[in-house]
Design a protein around this motif. Structure first.
Motif, PDB file in Angstrom:
ATOM      1  N   LEU A 180       0.868  -1.178   0.000  1.00 36.64           N
ATOM      2  CA  LEU A 180       0.000   0.000   0.000  1.00 36.64           C
ATOM      3  C   LEU A 180       0.902   1.225   0.000  1.00 36.64           C
ATOM      4  O   LEU A 180       1.733   1.400   0.891  1.00 36.64           O
ATOM      5  N   GLU A 181       0.756   2.051  -1.016  1.00 38.32           N
ATOM      6  CA  GLU A 181       1.560   3.266  -1.108  1.00 38.32           C
ATOM      7  C   GLU A 181       0.705   4.428  -0.653  1.00 38.32           C
ATOM      8  O   GLU A 181      -0.291   4.771  -1.296  1.00 38.32           O
ATOM      9  N   VAL A 182       1.067   5.010   0.473  1.00 37.52           N
ATOM     10  CA  VAL A 182       0.296   6.119   1.033  1.00 37.52           C
ATOM     11  C   VAL A 182       0.453   7.347   0.151  1.00 37.52           C
ATOM     12  O   VAL A 182      -0.520   7.946  -0.294  1.00 37.52           O
ATOM     13  N   ALA A 183       1.679   7.752  -0.109  1.00 36.23           N
ATOM     14  CA  ALA A 183       1.963   8.924  -0.926  1.00 36.23           C
ATOM     15  C   ALA A 183       3.466   8.973  -1.164  1.00 36.23           C
ATOM     16  O   ALA A 183       4.211   8.131  -0.657  1.00 36.23           O
ATOM     17  N   SER A 184       3.896   9.971  -1.896  1.00 36.33           N
ATOM     18  CA  SER A 184       5.328  10.139  -2.128  1.00 36.33           C
ATOM     19  C   SER A 184       5.609  11.615  -2.354  1.00 36.33           C
ATOM     20  O   SER A 184       4.699  12.435  -2.490  1.00 36.33           O
ATOM     21  N   ASP A 215      -2.826   3.912  -3.216  1.00 35.82           N
ATOM     22  CA  ASP A 215      -2.456   2.986  -4.296  1.00 35.82           C
ATOM     23  C   ASP A 215      -2.104   1.614  -3.727  1.00 35.82           C
ATOM     24  O   ASP A 215      -1.261   1.497  -2.841  1.00 35.82           O
ATOM     25  N   VAL A 216      -2.746   0.576  -4.268  1.00 38.81           N
ATOM     26  CA  VAL A 216      -2.396  -0.804  -3.948  1.00 38.81           C
ATOM     27  C   VAL A 216      -1.558  -1.303  -5.118  1.00 38.81           C
ATOM     28  O   VAL A 216      -1.993  -1.247  -6.270  1.00 38.81           O
ATOM     29  N   LYS A 217      -0.373  -1.783  -4.806  1.00 36.43           N
ATOM     30  CA  LYS A 217       0.528  -2.255  -5.856  1.00 36.43           C
ATOM     31  C   LYS A 217       0.811  -3.731  -5.659  1.00 36.43           C
ATOM     32  O   LYS A 217       0.943  -4.202  -4.537  1.00 36.43           O
ATOM     33  N   VAL A 218       0.880  -4.457  -6.766  1.00 33.52           N
ATOM     34  CA  VAL A 218       1.236  -5.874  -6.757  1.00 33.52           C
ATOM     35  C   VAL A 218       2.561  -5.991  -7.500  1.00 33.52           C
ATOM     36  O   VAL A 218       2.646  -5.647  -8.677  1.00 33.52           O
ATOM     37  N   LEU A 264       0.697  -0.851 -10.271  1.00 34.21           N
ATOM     38  CA  LEU A 264      -0.580  -0.398  -9.735  1.00 34.21           C
ATOM     39  C   LEU A 264      -1.667  -1.423 -10.022  1.00 34.21           C
ATOM     40  O   LEU A 264      -1.849  -1.852 -11.158  1.00 34.21           O
ATOM     41  N   PHE A 265      -2.377  -1.829  -8.973  1.00 38.14           N
ATOM     42  CA  PHE A 265      -3.442  -2.823  -9.085  1.00 38.14           C
ATOM     43  C   PHE A 265      -4.802  -2.220  -8.787  1.00 38.14           C
ATOM     44  O   PHE A 265      -5.786  -2.511  -9.453  1.00 38.14           O
ATOM     45  N   ALA A 266      -4.878  -1.355  -7.757  1.00 37.53           N
ATOM     46  CA  ALA A 266      -6.169  -0.807  -7.346  1.00 37.53           C
ATOM     47  C   ALA A 266      -5.955   0.433  -6.494  1.00 37.53           C
ATOM     48  O   ALA A 266      -4.835   0.767  -6.101  1.00 37.53           O
ATOM     49  N   LYS A 267      -7.065   1.104  -6.191  1.00 39.17           N
ATOM     50  CA  LYS A 267      -7.119   2.187  -5.214  1.00 39.17           C
ATOM     51  C   LYS A 267      -7.901   1.634  -4.033  1.00 39.17           C
ATOM     52  O   LYS A 267      -8.859   0.886  -4.205  1.00 39.17           O
ATOM     53  N   ALA A 268      -7.492   1.991  -2.804  1.00 31.19           N
ATOM     54  CA  ALA A 268      -8.132   1.426  -1.622  1.00 31.19           C
ATOM     55  C   ALA A 268      -8.119   2.419  -0.479  1.00 31.19           C
ATOM     56  O   ALA A 268      -7.414   3.430  -0.513  1.00 31.19           O
ATOM     57  N   GLU A 269      -8.911   2.090   0.544  1.00 30.69           N
ATOM     58  CA  GLU A 269      -8.881   2.837   1.790  1.00 30.69           C
ATOM     59  C   GLU A 269      -8.516   1.863   2.908  1.00 30.69           C
ATOM     60  O   GLU A 269      -8.795   0.669   2.816  1.00 30.69           O
ATOM     61  N   VAL A 270      -7.886   2.393   3.932  1.00 31.75           N
ATOM     62  CA  VAL A 270      -7.439   1.562   5.049  1.00 31.75           C
ATOM     63  C   VAL A 270      -8.611   1.340   6.000  1.00 31.75           C
ATOM     64  O   VAL A 270      -9.358   2.264   6.308  1.00 31.75           O
ATOM     65  N   VAL A 271      -8.764   0.094   6.445  1.00 33.76           N
ATOM     66  CA  VAL A 271      -9.777  -0.268   7.436  1.00 33.76           C
ATOM     67  C   VAL A 271      -9.090  -1.073   8.537  1.00 33.76           C
ATOM     68  O   VAL A 271      -7.969  -1.544   8.370  1.00 33.76           O
ATOM     69  N   TYR A 292      -4.757  -3.940  10.377  1.00 38.34           N
ATOM     70  CA  TYR A 292      -5.063  -3.095   9.230  1.00 38.34           C
ATOM     71  C   TYR A 292      -5.507  -3.964   8.064  1.00 38.34           C
ATOM     72  O   TYR A 292      -5.047  -5.092   7.895  1.00 38.34           O
ATOM     73  N   GLY A 293      -6.395  -3.431   7.260  1.00 39.58           N
ATOM     74  CA  GLY A 293      -6.835  -4.102   6.043  1.00 39.58           C
ATOM     75  C   GLY A 293      -7.070  -3.068   4.958  1.00 39.58           C
ATOM     76  O   GLY A 293      -6.951  -1.864   5.203  1.00 39.58           O
ATOM     77  N   LEU A 294      -7.402  -3.531   3.781  1.00 37.73           N
ATOM     78  CA  LEU A 294      -7.662  -2.641   2.645  1.00 37.73           C
ATOM     79  C   LEU A 294      -9.053  -2.896   2.102  1.00 37.73           C
ATOM     80  O   LEU A 294      -9.422  -4.037   1.855  1.00 37.73           O
ATOM     81  N   ARG A 295      -9.817  -1.853   1.899  1.00 37.31           N
ATOM     82  CA  ARG A 295     -11.096  -1.954   1.201  1.00 37.31           C
ATOM     83  C   ARG A 295     -10.858  -1.385  -0.191  1.00 37.31           C
ATOM     84  O   ARG A 295     -10.553  -0.208  -0.361  1.00 37.31           O
ATOM     85  N   ILE A 296     -10.958  -2.254  -1.191  1.00 34.68           N
ATOM     86  CA  ILE A 296     -10.728  -1.840  -2.578  1.00 34.68           C
ATOM     87  C   ILE A 296     -11.890  -0.953  -3.021  1.00 34.68           C
ATOM     88  O   ILE A 296     -13.045  -1.331  -2.912  1.00 34.68           O
ATOM     89  N   VAL A 297     -11.569   0.223  -3.534  1.00 33.44           N
ATOM     90  CA  VAL A 297     -12.608   1.131  -4.017  1.00 33.44           C
ATOM     91  C   VAL A 297     -12.604   1.251  -5.538  1.00 33.44           C
ATOM     92  O   VAL A 297     -13.603   1.653  -6.124  1.00 33.44           O
ATOM     93  N   GLU A 298     -11.493   0.874  -6.169  1.00 36.32           N
ATOM     94  CA  GLU A 298     -11.410   0.954  -7.638  1.00 36.32           C
ATOM     95  C   GLU A 298     -10.280   0.064  -8.126  1.00 36.32           C
ATOM     96  O   GLU A 298      -9.166   0.137  -7.622  1.00 36.32           O
ATOM     97  N   LEU A 299     -10.577  -0.798  -9.099  1.00 34.59           N
ATOM     98  CA  LEU A 299      -9.536  -1.618  -9.718  1.00 34.59           C
ATOM     99  C   LEU A 299      -8.923  -0.858 -10.880  1.00 34.59           C
ATOM    100  O   LEU A 299      -9.618  -0.146 -11.598  1.00 34.59           O
TER     101      LEU A 299
END
Length: 123
Positions: free
Chosen positions: A54-58, A86-89, A93-100, A106-113
């Motif tokens: 999970l890439e928070v920012a840069s 950004d979720v990266k595999v 880049l694989f998806a956009k997500a929010e942290v839950v 911690y987990g990821l809720r995918i909001v956009e592939l």
């Protein structure tokens, strides 16, 4: 030594071999619908381990700015708070997500592939 072949003899050889270079190739008959490819079992790909990050920012800073960093320093990043992360595999880049938080972890809720989702690889 062989003697040179005349143009007439060359044409006869081509015609005798069934190669008619003067006529265009016949067009294949159109097929209704998209062509279907044979199905392959790709389930073995589902066992290959991948690295999900999970890439928070840069941000980009100068080496001098980095050398001036100490405990308590703040480095501004390029994402707004609340923006999907950004979720990266394996770095792609694989998806956009929010942290839950899930059961204390911690987990990821995918909001956009992204367009390169891996759904075609099977499970």
């Amino acid at each position: 030594m062989s003697s040179p072949i005349s143009d007439n003899d060359f044409d006869n050889l081509i015609n005798d071999a069934g190669l008619n270079l003067d006529e265009p190739e016949p067009q294949a008959a159109p097929v209704d619908g998209p062509a279907t490819l044979p199905q392959q079992d790709l389930s073995f790909f589902g066992k290959i381990p991948v690295n999900v990050t999970l890439e928070v920012a840069s941000t980009e800073i100068s080496l001098k700015e980095l050398m001036d960093v100490d405990a308590g320093s703040v480095i501004a990043l390029d994402k707004l708070a609340g923006e999907p992360l950004d979720v990266k595999v394996n770095g792609a880049l694989f998806a956009k997500a929010e942290v839950v938080v899930l059961n204390g972890n911690y987990g990821l809720r995918i909001v956009e592939l992204s367009g390169s989702a891996l759904s075609g690889l099977g499970a």
